[in-house]
Design a protein around this motif. Structure first.
Motif, PDB file in Angstrom:
ATOM      1  N   GLY A  26       1.905   2.521   7.024  1.00  0.00           N
ATOM      2  CA  GLY A  26       2.475   3.727   6.444  1.00  0.00           C
ATOM      3  C   GLY A  26       3.484   4.396   7.353  1.00  0.00           C
TER       4      GLY A  26
ATOM      5  N   TYR B 237       1.117   6.643  -1.408  1.00  0.00           N
ATOM      6  CA  TYR B 237       0.306   5.446  -1.607  1.00  0.00           C
ATOM      7  C   TYR B 237       0.793   4.745  -2.879  1.00  0.00           C
ATOM      8  CZ  TYR B 237      -2.889   7.150   1.985  1.00  0.00           C
ATOM      9  OH  TYR B 237      -3.430   7.581   3.162  1.00  0.00           O
TER      10      TYR B 237
ATOM     11  N   ASP C 214       0.809  -1.219   0.000  1.00  0.00           N
ATOM     12  CA  ASP C 214       0.000   0.000   0.000  1.00  0.00           C
ATOM     13  C   ASP C 214       0.841   1.267   0.000  1.00  0.00           C
ATOM     14  OD1 ASP C 214      -2.451  -1.291  -0.058  1.00  0.00           O
ATOM     15  OD2 ASP C 214      -2.570  -1.460   2.125  1.00  0.00           O
ATOM     16  N   PHE C 215       2.037   1.211   0.601  1.00  0.00           N
ATOM     17  CA  PHE C 215       2.848   2.411   0.762  1.00  0.00           C
ATOM     18  C   PHE C 215       4.239   2.214   0.182  1.00  0.00           C
ATOM     19  CE2 PHE C 215      -0.271   2.437   4.199  1.00  0.00           C
ATOM     20  CZ  PHE C 215      -0.797   3.717   4.094  1.00  0.00           C
TER      21      PHE C 215
ATOM     22  N   LEU D 180      -8.638   2.636   1.883  1.00  0.00           N
ATOM     23  CA  LEU D 180      -7.613   3.513   2.442  1.00  0.00           C
ATOM     24  C   LEU D 180      -8.228   4.854   2.816  1.00  0.00           C
ATOM     25  CD1 LEU D 180      -4.748   2.724  -0.097  1.00  0.00           C
ATOM     26  CD2 LEU D 180      -4.897   1.965   2.283  1.00  0.00           C
TER      27      LEU D 180
END
Length: 393
Positions: free
Chosen positions: A130, A63, A42-43, A255
């Motif tokens: 994150g 992202y 995701d990050f 998200l």
């Protein structure tokens, strides 16, 4: 020695040390073109330039799994971009510090921790939340990006509102849509009531207040976002000397982030996979009358109207029928000995420079108000100081 150091560092820039394999070490650095990706995908952490000119480069987190334009949620060197043609390098030193260098060996940014020279070797990893952490072999995190937010708050980030009643962390907006440097707007708690509400600042002047922190949203003034009607749940956590703000999302939710944009809007955003764009959950401020001091004393911004507008409290009328910022006054003056009563006003923001009397019932609030009536009438009952206002939560 300085010439040799620059030459060695220059040669390091020509060789990519870190590919996207999960962590940085003292022997594996991050250079331009490399990315550090979280296990979830995701990050990503790496170097970016917010404009097509490619004249200024920043170390940031964005992202990774989303299509379209890059959405950056953290910047290390926000006010000190790399402007040299050979970009930069992020390295972990022998004393377990993270340092960002430019191609000339100049220190652009450095993590701050209490580890001394000779400490166990640390490594850096980008977590699925994150959060970018600097971690010792014993799993102790000695530094984390969540403690140093820029313009965004993410789920599970413990935003330290105050420590021993002193304002600690703040969110700082970008200067522009493509300029990550510190802008004019920021978000922090109110110094006069650090555990009660947030303030969006325009420079050093209040821009608007949020609603009271009481297990309801600090984003939306008119419609609260509760854990039964939204994917987002917010809470205020009091752990003695420390007071935190935290928001979480339900499992399998898209998200989600809270960000302060360069126009001064505090927004809660959720990713919409159907439109491939960020959907607005709530924002603050939402109306002109929601700005600081727009309505004046003894009034409030009424969000039940189609177009929110200033309204006076019961028993009051405007001083100026055109300019409501001058406030309101009583239709009839109070007279000693006549029957009067207090009313509960839910959903109100707290005023500046007031004394917060905690843990009181409504009846006890009334007693305190009567006891301080002399001060409200201009007397000095109980000595000089702010007018006590009992916040009944």
């Amino acid at each position: 020695m300085a010439i040799h150091y620059i030459l060695i560092l220059f040669l390091q820039f020509l060789t990519p040390f870190c590919k996207s394999d999960g962590q940085l070490t003292q022997t594996k650095h991050l250079t331009h073109g490399d990315t550090l990706i979280s296990k979830s995908g995701d990050f990503a952490l790496g170097f970016f330039s917010p404009t097509s000119s490619n004249k200024s480069f920043y170390l940031g987190i964005w992202y990774h799994s989303l299509p379209g334009p890059r959405t950056v949620m953290w910047v290390a060197n926000q006010d000190n971009p790399i402007t040299t043609s050979l970009f930069g390098m992020l390295a972990i030193t022998n004393n377990s510090q993270m340092v960002l260098y430019d191609s000339k060996g100049r220190n652009i940014w450095m993590s701050a921790n209490d580890i001394i020279t000779g400490a166990a070797r640390a490594h850096a990893v980008l977590l699925n939340s994150g959060n970018f952490v600097l971690r010792l072999p014993n799993t102790t995190d000695i530094w984390q990006s969540f403690d140093h937010p820029t313009d965004t708050v993410l789920p599970t980030m413990r935003f330290l509102v105050s420590y021993k009643t002193k304002v600690v962390q703040r969110v700082v907006a970008w200067k522009g849509s493509d300029d990550p440097s510190s802008g004019d707007f920021s978000l922090s708690s109110n110094p006069s009531s650090p555990t009660l509400q947030f303030v969006i600042w325009h420079g050093t002047r209040p821009y608007c207040h949020t609603t009271v922190l009481n297990d309801v949203s600090v984003i939306s003034s008119g419609t609260y976002l509760s854990n039964t009607r939204s994917i987002l749940y917010e809470a205020a956590l009091d752990s003695g000397d420390e007071f935190y703000f935290l928001f979480t999302i339900f499992d399998n939710s898209p998200l989600t982030r809270i960000t302060l944009d360069y126009t001064g809007k505090l927004k809660a955003l959720s990713w919409n996979s159907h439109s491939s764009s960020w959907a607005l959950i709530g924002e603050h401020p939402t109306a002109a009358c929601d700005l600081y001091a727009s309505c004046g004393p003894f009034s409030y911004c009424d969000f039940t109207q189609t177009i929110p507008a200033c309204q006076c409290l019961d028993g009051f009328e405007p001083i100026d029928s055109i300019n409501f910022s001058k406030g309101f006054w009583r239709k009839k003056a109070l007279k000693c000995g006549t029957q009067s009563h207090f009313v509960s006003l839910p959903g109100m923001k707290v005023p500046d420079n007031f004394l917060y009397i905690q843990n009181k019932s409504f009846d006890e609030c009334v007693e305190d108000a009567y006891a301080n009536q002399g001060r409200r009438q201009g007397g000095r009952v109980g000595g000089a100081g702010p007018i006590p206002v009992c916040l009944y939560l």
